[in-house]
Design an enzyme around this catalytic site. Sequence first.
Site, PDB file in Angstrom:
ATOM      1  N   LYS A   1      33.103  84.555  48.449  1.00 19.86           N
ATOM      2  CA  LYS A   1      34.568  84.541  47.925  1.00 19.86           C
ATOM      3  C   LYS A   1      34.780  83.597  46.636  1.00 19.86           C
ATOM      4  CE  LYS A   1      39.077  84.802  48.587  1.00 19.86           C
ATOM      5  NZ  LYS A   1      39.813  85.967  47.709  1.00 19.86           N
TER       6      LYS A   1
ATOM      7  N   LYS B   1      44.342  75.814  43.655  1.00 15.42           N
ATOM      8  CA  LYS B   1      43.307  75.540  44.869  1.00 15.42           C
ATOM      9  C   LYS B   1      42.112  76.061  44.789  1.00 15.42           C
ATOM     10  CE  LYS B   1      43.823  77.685  48.589  1.00 15.42           C
ATOM     11  NZ  LYS B   1      43.134  79.097  49.082  1.00 15.42           N
TER      12      LYS B   1
ATOM     13  N   THR C   1      40.912  80.916  52.392  1.00 17.02           N
ATOM     14  CA  THR C   1      39.996  80.506  51.476  1.00 17.02           C
ATOM     15  C   THR C   1      39.830  78.905  51.491  1.00 17.02           C
ATOM     16  OG1 THR C   1      40.524  82.390  50.029  1.00 17.02           O
ATOM     17  CG2 THR C   1      39.288  80.881  49.167  1.00 17.02           C
TER      18      THR C   1
END
Length: 285
Positions: A167, A235, A92
């Site tokens: 995502k 993150k 990701t």
Amino acid sequence: MRISFLGTGIMGAPMARHLAQAGHDVTVWNRTAGKARPLAEHGATVAQDPASAVRGADVLVTMLTDGAAVRDVVRQAEPGIGDGVLWWQASTVGIAATEELVGLAGQQGLRYVDAPVLGTKGPAEEGKLTVLAAGEPDDVEACAPLFDAVAIKTIRLGEAGEATRAKLVLNHLVLAVTDSIAETIALAEGLGLDPAVFLEAIEGGPLDLGYAKLKGPGMIKGQLPVAFPLKHALKDAELVLEAARRHDLDLGLAPTLRDRFQRAADAGHADADMGMVVEASRPRR
Ligand code: NAP
């Protein structure tokens, strides 16, 4: 297929294992070698460095922390990369890093498949992830046997970058749901109630949530096995914010979520499971 798998952490190790068990010829590499070595028992070859891991590979898979790690590792791999190799980028990394990595793929003659995964440690161990796949249709199709080895579902999207955007959308929901459960538990505790009553009250009703069952009891105990490290949730919260800024969106929750995960990380829970965000709402000791 000959697969070079770079990054055998919480997610990468079980994914590489499923690929080897599906009969592919898998070579693994991990910065901390001890996390790659156990995969030899499942038939994988363990490489000493990224360049030797990719030599002769048909497909390169990256499952690393973030865009910077992926860029650095693929640059290290460069001397071993052949022509026309497929690159399944599963980490990701967000929108800006995906653009950079697509450029890097172009420089190295790699065919970039933007295919992050949904699901956490348990689904990865069971081969029950969901893959979000985007890129040139022929390249996505060529990766399909690999996706089938690790996932129960593949959702095909359009050009590279689209899967990364999807995502981020899903992770925004995951982060919001996790913090909402955490804060509800902390509120119950703060009001002198047993927070297990909240979990019992929603069970089976329209408010019931798989994540409440998965994370709630561990949040209450303050003990959760690490399925998704909190530092990675932080993150991802940053990546959602970056995306919102880029598209001029006024999201109310996104900055708050980033701050909640930051606060829990600052309190010493960065390497714990993301559910430890509950500590951001508990009274400071
Ligand atoms: P992890 O266990 O922390 O694994 C991270 C991997 O990246 C490790 O192999 C680590 O190597 C490597 N790495 C980090 N920085 C590096 C660098 N500068 N150079 C070389 N290697 C580096 O995390 P994970 O949970 O497997 O997550 C991997 C990716 O999947 C992340 O992008 C995460 O957001 C995403 N993801 C995670 C989940 C989940 O539930 N866990 C679900 C979906 C997607 P070392 O072992 O040496 O540290």
